[in-house]
Design a protein around this motif. Structure first.
Motif, mmCIF file in Angstrom:
data_model
loop_
_atom_site.group_PDB
_atom_site.id
_atom_site.type_symbol
_atom_site.label_atom_id
_atom_site.label_comp_id
_atom_site.label_asym_id
_atom_site.label_seq_id
_atom_site.Cartn_x
_atom_site.Cartn_y
_atom_site.Cartn_z
ATOM 1 N N SER A 104 -18.747 30.351 -64.359
ATOM 2 C CA SER A 104 -19.298 30.933 -65.582
ATOM 3 C C SER A 104 -20.154 32.173 -65.280
ATOM 4 O O SER A 104 -20.028 33.209 -65.941
ATOM 5 C CB SER A 104 -20.131 29.869 -66.315
ATOM 6 O OG SER A 104 -20.716 30.439 -67.446
ATOM 7 N N HIS A 150 -19.049 35.545 -66.850
ATOM 8 C CA HIS A 150 -19.775 35.966 -68.049
ATOM 9 C C HIS A 150 -21.080 36.715 -67.760
ATOM 10 O O HIS A 150 -21.493 37.554 -68.558
ATOM 11 C CB HIS A 150 -20.045 34.744 -68.939
ATOM 12 C CG HIS A 150 -18.794 34.021 -69.330
ATOM 13 N ND1 HIS A 150 -17.801 34.623 -70.077
ATOM 14 C CD2 HIS A 150 -18.349 32.769 -69.036
ATOM 15 C CE1 HIS A 150 -16.797 33.757 -70.244
ATOM 16 N NE2 HIS A 150 -17.103 32.633 -69.620
ATOM 17 N N THR A 151 -21.741 36.419 -66.618
ATOM 18 C CA THR A 151 -22.990 37.143 -66.313
ATOM 19 C C THR A 151 -22.708 38.347 -65.417
ATOM 20 O O THR A 151 -23.150 39.463 -65.707
ATOM 21 C CB THR A 151 -24.016 36.197 -65.634
ATOM 22 O OG1 THR A 151 -24.330 35.155 -66.544
ATOM 23 C CG2 THR A 151 -25.284 36.937 -65.244
ATOM 24 N N THR A 175 -15.093 28.228 -74.342
ATOM 25 C CA THR A 175 -15.507 28.989 -73.164
ATOM 26 C C THR A 175 -16.656 28.199 -72.568
ATOM 27 O O THR A 175 -17.370 27.525 -73.303
ATOM 28 C CB THR A 175 -16.044 30.365 -73.607
ATOM 29 O OG1 THR A 175 -15.012 31.007 -74.329
ATOM 30 C CG2 THR A 175 -16.463 31.229 -72.451
ATOM 31 N N LEU A 177 -20.259 28.375 -70.927
ATOM 32 C CA LEU A 177 -21.388 29.254 -70.627
ATOM 33 C C LEU A 177 -22.478 28.471 -69.906
ATOM 34 O O LEU A 177 -23.023 27.506 -70.464
ATOM 35 C CB LEU A 177 -21.977 29.792 -71.923
ATOM 36 C CG LEU A 177 -21.542 31.163 -72.409
ATOM 37 C CD1 LEU A 177 -22.410 31.600 -73.580
ATOM 38 C CD2 LEU A 177 -21.585 32.224 -71.300
ATOM 39 N N THR A 189 -26.137 27.688 -68.659
ATOM 40 C CA THR A 189 -27.468 28.063 -69.143
ATOM 41 C C THR A 189 -28.524 27.665 -68.113
ATOM 42 O O THR A 189 -28.320 26.724 -67.342
ATOM 43 C CB THR A 189 -27.822 27.371 -70.478
ATOM 44 O OG1 THR A 189 -27.901 25.961 -70.238
ATOM 45 C CG2 THR A 189 -26.795 27.656 -71.564
ATOM 46 N N THR A 245 -23.735 35.297 -74.355
ATOM 47 C CA THR A 245 -22.450 35.325 -75.072
ATOM 48 C C THR A 245 -21.330 35.533 -74.045
ATOM 49 O O THR A 245 -21.507 36.250 -73.055
ATOM 50 C CB THR A 245 -22.378 36.499 -76.085
ATOM 51 O OG1 THR A 245 -22.822 37.664 -75.412
ATOM 52 C CG2 THR A 245 -23.213 36.245 -77.317
ATOM 53 N N PRO A 246 -20.211 34.899 -74.291
ATOM 54 C CA PRO A 246 -19.132 35.016 -73.304
ATOM 55 C C PRO A 246 -18.468 36.381 -73.320
ATOM 56 O O PRO A 246 -18.447 37.057 -74.350
ATOM 57 C CB PRO A 246 -18.132 33.940 -73.745
ATOM 58 C CG PRO A 246 -18.430 33.683 -75.180
ATOM 59 C CD PRO A 246 -19.872 34.017 -75.413
#
Ligand SMILES: Cc1cc2nc3c(=O)[nH]c(=O)nc-3n(C[C@H](O)[C@H](O)[C@H](O)COP(=O)(O)OP(=O)(O)OC[C@H]3O[C@@H](n4cnc5c(N)ncnc54)[C@H](O)[C@@H]3O)c2cc1C
Length: 398
Positions: free
Chosen positions: A156, A160-161, A201, A203, A205, A226-227
């Protein structure tokens, strides 16, 4: 031969010892505690069986049967589901083989374009500045293992990051994980990226990571909220599973083991008593992939152990050596457990061609476990799961 901790060796004896050690914890303890990544020094809440199960040094059916001898079906349900996730992913990819070849082509293109990029290198060497990610990147390379939750967080954060291409992350995992498996790995990365299930998706955290790692990490860097939106093209249509004809009776039979199922000598022998058994280790395919040494060594060792004492003469790494063996032992029928889509996809046509040249009948067989479950891997896991009790009812046969 001792191995990277926590995996003592690739031998069957080591796999059986690990299974026996884990069995008392495979019921409610596993269901309640498996999501916690307690760190490399404490893996007591998961089984650590995947490197052996991946190669079928320990088969899915015997693992599940052993668990059901110690726990009732309800308590063992979570563990059995997890074992069946592997079957689901394999069945899913087997019915969409072009997804694997497309993915490999994308990896090759992206490697040419970006593998040398600073961001990709920083991620793969654990130098991003995100404390948890960097620790897991090092753990992956040093031990060949990551806890399932850590795999989800790493994938993830990568996608995503850090906004890196998922294909390069999947390739990095596949090259270093002892259990690296084309289906489970590629499709899990696609799932985290939001490409497997519409609208889903994963994500990572900060609070979830802190909670399930016993607050071992600070996670001071902001993770994506947000993805990344990736273009989701519809998956290729389901391609029906091959139906394999029976071998013609009476031919002098040889069994060829692959690293996709080192248990196959036992169950293929029920088809026809073999005159000889050999193995083929796809060293060239691993080299092309850039597979880490520890993975290659573990798999070669697993094959040697499965072949027994005669392994040195019967484990081949080139099609020419295999041809010599087939001629020397005068094989007329070559029995092989159907390899799942993945590293063997390109190799199998070469072995088929060789059999054609030597006038040997190549006979592929699918184990009853796969034969029963794979056809149900057409949609999501929850639909597939409905077929699991049917496999449980047949465990005694396998
Ligand atoms: C991004 C990502 C990549 C992954 N890549 C791989 C891979 O290359 N090879 C691989 O074997 N697994 C892969 N997995 C699945 C899973 O993480 C591992 O199978 C599991 O962590 C192995 O550790 P264990 O044996 O202690 O598992 P346990 O939790 O003890 O589970 C028992 C067994 O069930 C199977 N299993 C558990 N979870 C899964 C799952 N989600 N998918 C498939 N099988 C599962 C494994 O055979 C495992 O040994 C991946 C998951 C993610 C999120």
């Amino acid at each position: 031969m001792s191995y990277l901790p926590p995996f003592p060796s690739a031998h069957r004896e080591a796999a059986l010892a690990a299974l026996a050690e884990f069995l008392p914890r495979a019921g409610r303890d596993y269901a309640e505690q498996r999501n916690h990544d307690l760190g490399p020094s404490d893996r007591t809440n998961v089984s650590l069986l995947s490197p052996w199960i991946r190669l079928r040094q320990l088969t899915e059916w015997e693992t599940v049967a052993a668990v059901l001898r110690e726990h009732d079906a309800k308590s063992a349900g979570k563990f059995i589901d997890e074992v069946c996730w592997r079957t689901y992913w394999k069945g899913w990819l087997q019915q969409r083989p072009s997804m694997w070849t497309d993915y490999r082509a994308d990896v090759a293109r992206l490697q040419a374009e970006q593998a040398g990029s600073e961001a990709v290198q920083a991620a793969m060497t654990g130098a991003t500045g995100i404390d948890c990610f960097d620790a897991w990147a090092r753990e992956l390379v040093e031990t060949g293992y990551l806890h399932n939750h850590a795999r989800m967080w790493v994938a993830s954060i990568w996608i995503h990051t850090l906004a890196l291409p998922w294909e390069l992350g999947a390739d990095w995992f596949l090259r270093h994980l002892l259990d690296g498996d084309p289906a489970s790995n590629t499709l899990s990365w696609r799932w985290v990226a939001g490409l497997h299930t519409a609208g889903k998706t994963y994500l990572a955290t900060r609070s979830n990571i802190r909670r399930y790692t016993g607050e071992r990490f600070e996670v001071t860097v902001d993770l994506a909220k947000t993805p990344v939106e990736l273009e989701r093209s519809p998956p290729p249509p389901v391609q029906p599973l091959q139906e394999w004809p029976a071998a013609s009776a009476g031919g002098r039979t040889g069994i060829l083991l692959t690293d996709e199922d080192v248990s196959a000598a036992a169950w293929l022998a029920a088809e026809a008593a073999p005159a000889a058994v050999a193995g083929f280790f796809p060293a060239e395919a691993y080299e092309e992939l850039g597979t880490a040494n520890h993975v290659v060594r573990f798999r070669r060792e697993a094959m040697r152990s499965a072949l027994g004492k005669s392994a040195d003469s019967g484990l081949f790494e080139s099609v020419d050596r295999l041809a010599d063996w087939m001629k020397t032992v005068r094989i007329e029928v070559l029995l092989v457990a159907e390899p799942p889509v993945g590293l063997w996809t390109e190799l199998m046509p070469r072995i088929r061609e060789l059999c054609g040249q030597l006038d040997v009948q190549l006979c592929l067989k699918r184990h009853g476990w796969d034969d029963l479950l794979w056809p149900h891997a057409t949609h999501g896991f929850f639909r597939f799961k409905k077929a699991i009790p049917r496999a449980m009812a047949r465990l005694g046969e396998w």
